[in-house]
Design an enzyme around this catalytic site. Structure first.
Site: not given
Length: 409
Positions: A153, A179, A190, A404
């Site tokens: 991502t 990841k 994440t 972000n």
């Protein structure tokens, strides 16, 4: 001897992988669907996020792993399939399509997703692309590269590793891909990590090794203090190396397997910390001579998670008071009057605190040391128990805020 080899997730005997663009991400040059497959049913174990809000793939995968076996993994990026209302239906559908394409049972498919939370995900990309992907699987290096690229991502580089070692006179292999860049805190994050091995090992010992080493590696990373809805680390063992099955925790073969798996997981954890969103520096915090494991681990994680410490390291500022502050609110026992702090990098080492108070040091030397892209914070608690720990993190920069702020655009 443990030797690094090429091949990543495909290095272990019996495994193939692949990745392609399925249409989940807007940019059709970015891969967003990955598959890992083994020619035989594997012993499998996994650990999942501790977040109370769990993405649908977590719930489905937990259920499918209830018999401790798996044969394939299907993963998408670009959408977390979390908090959507129809998430379970989509996650189950991904498994159904994968199973049909590979000719295996749906319950033998592990599913994972990563990306934006709360955006509805359609089954259409999977209906169209999974059958195509199943025909593109390969055991070569490029196939592994395609798979790891498809799970990224905000990662700025792919993360994969493979190690070769010997057990019972047989060549054995562990491969991995992962990841993780943001929303990472010491209860995983994440973070998706997939590990394959051809070692013949009981499920009990496979799971035991994963749990033990996860605490020392993936659960010792902090990028930004956020624990995600989608975290997963999964290991599959084909047993095709033909070593005698490892069934004893006391055996030399189990110790050899743990050592190799530790190397693989440590490498992957460091790479995730290095690639923290907006990061310019990898930070490793070492605790020495702590009274017990709880104190050692909690202090290491507290220091590596401190936004103030991370910002100071990012600015190459030897503000050791922030480190002591982070030590002070960690769980565990220590005597502040015994604490010593040393900062280090390839440019050298400088002690900035002894006996809980500052000492004279060259600010210029400290700045040079902290300007390197790998920085070490070494904390000696001077307790006779001699317990040690390590945690991984990165600096905090303005680029983290920009990434972000723009994440959904």
């Amino acid at each position: 001897m443990i030797k690094m080899i090429n091949g990543g997730i495909c290095a272990a005997k019996g495994f193939t992988a692949g990745g392609l663009h399925a249409g989940i991400k807007k940019d059709n040059s970015q891969k967003d669907l990955a598959m890992i497959y083994c020619e035989k049913k594997c012993r499998a174990a996994a650990l999942f996020t501790t977040n109370k809000v769990k993405a649908a793939p977590i719930l489905v995968s937990k259920n499918h792993l209830s018999d401790d076996t798996a044969q394939a993994i299907i993963v998408n990026s670009g959408n977390a399939n979390a908090c959507t209302g129809n998430g379970l239906e989509i996650a189950e559908k991904m498994c159904e399509i994968t199973a049909e394409a590979l000719g295996i049972n749906k319950e033998d498919v592990i599913v994972a997703s990563t990306g934006v939370i709360g955006q509805e995900l359609s089954a259409e990309p999977f209906e169209k692309s999974i059958p195509v992907l199943s025909k593109q699987l390969g055991a070569n290096e490029q196939s592994g590269n395609n798979a790891v690229e498809a799970i990224m991502t905000t990662d700025t580089f792919p993360k994969q590793y493979a190690a070769e070692f010997e057990l019972d006179g047989k060549k054995c292999t562990i491969g991995a891909m992962a990841k993780g860049s943001g929303m990472i805190h010491p209860n995983m994050a994440t973070m998706l990590a997939f590990i394959t091995t051809d070692v013949n090992i009981s499920h009990y010992l496979l799971e035991r090794a994963l749990c033990r080493l996860n605490e020392l590696t993936f659960n010792s990373i902090s990028v930004d203090g956020d624990t995600s809805t989608n975290d997963m680390v999964c290991i599959m063992s084909s047993g095709l190396s033909d070593n005698s099955e490892i069934v004893s925790v006391e055996s030399e073969d189990f110790k050899g397997f743990v050592a190799a798996l530790h190397e693989v997981m440590t490498y992957m954890a460091r790479e995730m910390a290095r690639d923290g969103e907006g990061a310019t520096k990898l930070i490793e915090c070492y605790i020495w001579n702590a009274p017990d494991d709880l104190s050692a681990n909690s202090i290491a994680k507290s220091v590596i998670s401190s936004s103030l410490v991370k910002a100071a390291i990012g600015a190459a500022d030897a503000n050791w008071g922030r480190i002591l502050c982070a030590i002070g609110y960690a769980e565990g026992e220590f005597d502040i009057n015994e604490v010593e702090v040393t900062l280090g990098s390839s440019k050298g080492r400088v002690t900035v605190c002894k006996n809980g108070t500052g000492v004279l040091f060259s600010e210029e030397e400290a700045t040079a040391i902290l300007s390197e892209n790998e920085v070490e914070i070494s904390i000696d608690l001077h307790h006779s128990a001699n317990v040690a720990a390590r945690a991984f993190g990165c600096d905090l920069t303005q680029e983290y805020v920009r990434i972000n702020a723009d994440y959904r655009s």
